[in-house]
Design a protein around this motif. Sequence first.
Motif, PDB file in Angstrom:
ATOM      1  N   LYS A 108      -9.023  11.619  -1.719  1.00 17.30           N
ATOM      2  CA  LYS A 108      -8.071  11.397  -0.621  1.00 17.30           C
ATOM      3  C   LYS A 108      -6.676  11.171  -1.193  1.00 17.30           C
ATOM      4  CE  LYS A 108      -8.835   8.740   2.941  1.00 17.30           C
ATOM      5  NZ  LYS A 108      -9.221   7.489   3.660  1.00 17.30           N
ATOM      6  N   ILE A 109      -5.753  12.010  -0.794  1.00 17.70           N
ATOM      7  CA  ILE A 109      -4.401  11.941  -1.354  1.00 17.70           C
ATOM      8  C   ILE A 109      -3.371  11.684  -0.258  1.00 17.70           C
ATOM      9  CG2 ILE A 109      -2.612  13.234  -2.629  1.00 17.70           C
ATOM     10  CD1 ILE A 109      -5.149  12.600  -4.324  1.00 17.70           C
ATOM     11  N   SER A 110      -2.482  10.749  -0.537  1.00 19.85           N
ATOM     12  CA  SER A 110      -1.355  10.485   0.361  1.00 19.85           C
ATOM     13  C   SER A 110      -0.148  11.289  -0.122  1.00 19.85           C
ATOM     14  CB  SER A 110      -1.041   8.985   0.332  1.00 19.85           C
ATOM     15  OG  SER A 110       0.127   8.723   1.053  1.00 19.85           O
TER      16      SER A 110
ATOM     17  N   ALA B  16      -1.399   2.735   0.725  1.00 17.28           N
ATOM     18  CA  ALA B  16      -2.303   3.635  -0.009  1.00 17.28           C
ATOM     19  C   ALA B  16      -3.341   2.847  -0.817  1.00 17.28           C
ATOM     20  CB  ALA B  16      -1.493   4.539  -0.943  1.00 17.28           C
TER      21      ALA B  16
ATOM     22  N   ASN C 154      -7.032   2.761   0.074  1.00 22.36           N
ATOM     23  CA  ASN C 154      -7.282   3.809   1.083  1.00 22.36           C
ATOM     24  C   ASN C 154      -7.215   5.228   0.525  1.00 22.36           C
ATOM     25  OD1 ASN C 154      -7.627   2.207   3.485  1.00 22.36           O
ATOM     26  ND2 ASN C 154      -5.451   1.705   3.330  1.00 22.36           N
ATOM     27  N   TYR C 155      -6.570   5.380  -0.649  1.00 21.00           N
ATOM     28  CA  TYR C 155      -6.397   6.724  -1.217  1.00 21.00           C
ATOM     29  C   TYR C 155      -6.744   6.717  -2.704  1.00 21.00           C
ATOM     30  CZ  TYR C 155      -4.069   7.901   3.090  1.00 21.00           C
ATOM     31  OH  TYR C 155      -3.816   8.130   4.411  1.00 21.00           O
ATOM     32  N   ASP C 156      -7.027   7.927  -3.206  1.00 12.64           N
ATOM     33  CA  ASP C 156      -7.334   8.084  -4.629  1.00 12.64           C
ATOM     34  C   ASP C 156      -6.089   8.431  -5.442  1.00 12.64           C
ATOM     35  OD1 ASP C 156     -10.177   7.807  -4.235  1.00 12.64           O
ATOM     36  OD2 ASP C 156     -10.072   9.771  -3.258  1.00 12.64           O
TER      37      ASP C 156
END
Length: 144
Positions: A2-4, A63, A66-68
């Motif tokens: 998951k990328i922001s 992030a 929540n994100y990788d």
Amino acid sequence: MKISVINGPNINMLGIREPDIYGKRDYAALVGYIERAASDLGAEVTFFQSNSEGDIVTEIQRAYGNYDGIVINAAAYTHTSVAILDALKAVGLPTVEVHLSDINTREDFRKISYVSLYAEKMICGKGFEGYAEALAYLARKYGK
Ligand code: DQA
């Protein structure tokens, strides 16, 4: 993975602003381009664009957990913002810095990047493709 994907000030003006430098395609086209690149890599992306430094700091903080990873074009704040650098350091996520134009061959003030003091990699001067390369780099890192 998951990328922001975070874009800073005036990136919402793509297509209108200095098309000789930033191209004729607009922000919606950029989002569509990145979505296609992400889907080819099996990555999940979310998008955030803001003209406000504090809102970008808040989004970077969000992030965490929540994100990788983060792909960021902090635009003009790249060259000025210790707050964005500190936020990236605070969340500690793998981060790739992207610029549409080649910041190393423009005005001297663009050669300084606070984001680069944290980012694992900086890609510039490749237009939209820079974002796809950034995602591919993170995908390789995660073995996906
Ligand atoms: C930019 C380069 C910055 O110097 C400039 O302030 C921008 C866009 C780029 O994508 O080339 O707004 O980050």
